[in-house]
Design an enzyme around this catalytic site. Sequence first.
Site, PDB file in Angstrom:
ATOM      1  N   ARG A  36      12.486   4.517   0.531  1.00 29.22           N
ATOM      2  CA  ARG A  36      13.310   3.992   1.635  1.00 29.22           C
ATOM      3  C   ARG A  36      14.530   4.843   1.959  1.00 29.22           C
ATOM      4  O   ARG A  36      15.330   4.471   2.794  1.00 29.22           O
ATOM      5  CB  ARG A  36      13.720   2.538   1.290  1.00 29.22           C
ATOM      6  CG  ARG A  36      12.475   1.630   1.230  1.00 29.22           C
ATOM      7  CD  ARG A  36      12.761   0.231   0.716  1.00 29.22           C
ATOM      8  NE  ARG A  36      11.504  -0.519   0.643  1.00 29.22           N
ATOM      9  CZ  ARG A  36      10.640  -0.410  -0.368  1.00 29.22           C
ATOM     10  NH1 ARG A  36      10.918   0.367  -1.406  1.00 29.22           N
ATOM     11  NH2 ARG A  36       9.489  -1.067  -0.364  1.00 29.22           N
ATOM     12  N   GLN A 101       9.418   0.600 -11.961  1.00 28.20           N
ATOM     13  CA  GLN A 101       8.614   0.374 -10.748  1.00 28.20           C
ATOM     14  C   GLN A 101       7.830   1.651 -10.419  1.00 28.20           C
ATOM     15  O   GLN A 101       7.023   1.670  -9.514  1.00 28.20           O
ATOM     16  CB  GLN A 101       9.504   0.004  -9.564  1.00 28.20           C
ATOM     17  CG  GLN A 101      10.338  -1.240  -9.792  1.00 28.20           C
ATOM     18  CD  GLN A 101      11.369  -1.427  -8.700  1.00 28.20           C
ATOM     19  OE1 GLN A 101      11.121  -2.095  -7.695  1.00 28.20           O
ATOM     20  NE2 GLN A 101      12.535  -0.834  -8.891  1.00 28.20           N
ATOM     21  N   HIS A 119       4.646  -1.761 -11.604  1.00 29.88           N
ATOM     22  CA  HIS A 119       3.786  -1.462 -10.455  1.00 29.88           C
ATOM     23  C   HIS A 119       2.627  -0.568 -10.863  1.00 29.88           C
ATOM     24  O   HIS A 119       2.045   0.130 -10.035  1.00 29.88           O
ATOM     25  CB  HIS A 119       4.615  -0.817  -9.322  1.00 29.88           C
ATOM     26  CG  HIS A 119       5.565  -1.803  -8.691  1.00 29.88           C
ATOM     27  ND1 HIS A 119       6.606  -1.414  -7.876  1.00 29.88           N
ATOM     28  CD2 HIS A 119       5.652  -3.146  -8.799  1.00 29.88           C
ATOM     29  CE1 HIS A 119       7.267  -2.500  -7.474  1.00 29.88           C
ATOM     30  NE2 HIS A 119       6.723  -3.560  -8.041  1.00 29.88           N
ATOM     31  N   CYS A 127     -12.751   1.188 -11.139  1.00 30.67           N
ATOM     32  CA  CYS A 127     -13.534   0.677 -10.006  1.00 30.67           C
ATOM     33  C   CYS A 127     -13.005  -0.706  -9.669  1.00 30.67           C
ATOM     34  O   CYS A 127     -12.889  -1.571 -10.546  1.00 30.67           O
ATOM     35  CB  CYS A 127     -15.015   0.583 -10.400  1.00 30.67           C
ATOM     36  SG  CYS A 127     -16.008  -0.261  -9.139  1.00 30.67           S
ATOM     37  N   CYS A 130     -16.097  -3.352 -10.326  1.00 29.63           N
ATOM     38  CA  CYS A 130     -16.554  -3.770 -11.674  1.00 29.63           C
ATOM     39  C   CYS A 130     -15.519  -3.501 -12.765  1.00 29.63           C
ATOM     40  O   CYS A 130     -15.771  -3.714 -13.946  1.00 29.63           O
ATOM     41  CB  CYS A 130     -17.859  -3.048 -12.021  1.00 29.63           C
ATOM     42  SG  CYS A 130     -17.636  -1.271 -12.304  1.00 29.63           S
ATOM     43  N   CYS A 148     -21.269   0.925 -11.353  1.00 33.73           N
ATOM     44  CA  CYS A 148     -21.926  -0.046 -10.443  1.00 33.73           C
ATOM     45  C   CYS A 148     -22.379   0.592  -9.141  1.00 33.73           C
ATOM     46  O   CYS A 148     -23.019  -0.054  -8.309  1.00 33.73           O
ATOM     47  CB  CYS A 148     -20.963  -1.205 -10.135  1.00 33.73           C
ATOM     48  SG  CYS A 148     -19.588  -0.735  -9.056  1.00 33.73           S
TER      49      CYS A 148
END
Length: 240
Positions: A36, A101, A119, A127, A130, A148
């Site tokens: 920001r 963060q 975060h 994935c 899965c 998968c």
Amino acid sequence: MRNKIMELANLIKSAKHVVVLTGAGMDTESNIPDFRSENGWWKNIDPRQVASIDTFYENYPLFHEFYSMRLKLLEDCKPHEGHYILAELEEKGLINTILTQNVSRLQAIAGSKKIYELHGNIRTFRCNHCNHPTDPIEYLEKKNCKHCGKKALRPNVTLFGEILPRNAWDQTIIEVEKSDVFIAIGTSLEVSPVNQIPKLSKGKTVYINDEIGEKGYDFDLVVKGKAKKVLRELHNLLKG
Ligand code: APR
């Protein structure tokens, strides 16, 4: 500023449990843009367009491109002196826990041990369908999940629209409620629920940032300055 850093050094020396919350301002001096400030990511990009779980489902190529770019940018980024000072203060028992963060893992690379990544991180991948872990190369090469077969690989970051990692959040509450000194460094405190954390501290609260604004009124001690410079001066006072 020097008097305020002396006050901070005295707070830390007499504290029993010091918790530090870091934000993107802790990584800018390692050449990673924050979000920001003037040159931040969100100055020209709407985060919800590229960094949300909705974008993952609705525009995977755009999502994939944004996080590939952020990962590649990390290749040349290293921890700076301030990261190493925080790690050393932990080793000396002067700070107990880092809440971050930041997804860069620069603080861990600098040697900090007790870190909660609120975060997530951009260094590991999975994935989304899965949950099978995968490596950055598979992600960068836009591979489908080996397990998968779905095109659903993603970094282990907390996207907009997702909840924070449960364990990191639960441990954060415990740590902050235990703290008698809480220090926020290099964060705009714009994003919830992390921006509610300082209010949970029952001890002295400190805000170190290069821009203060009205957030400063919520803290007992405010140090306006660059993270690396403030931490260097703090380190010299604590060494003395
Ligand atoms: N020293 C001190 N402060 C700095 C420095 C520096 N070298 N560089 C930047 N800052 C300050 C900026 O002025 C700003 O107030 O750090 C703050 C960074 O704020 P943001 O860019 O909003 O980053 P952050 O607070 O970490 O954002 C929180 O928002 O988009 C999400 O997931 C993203 O984790 C991020 C979250």
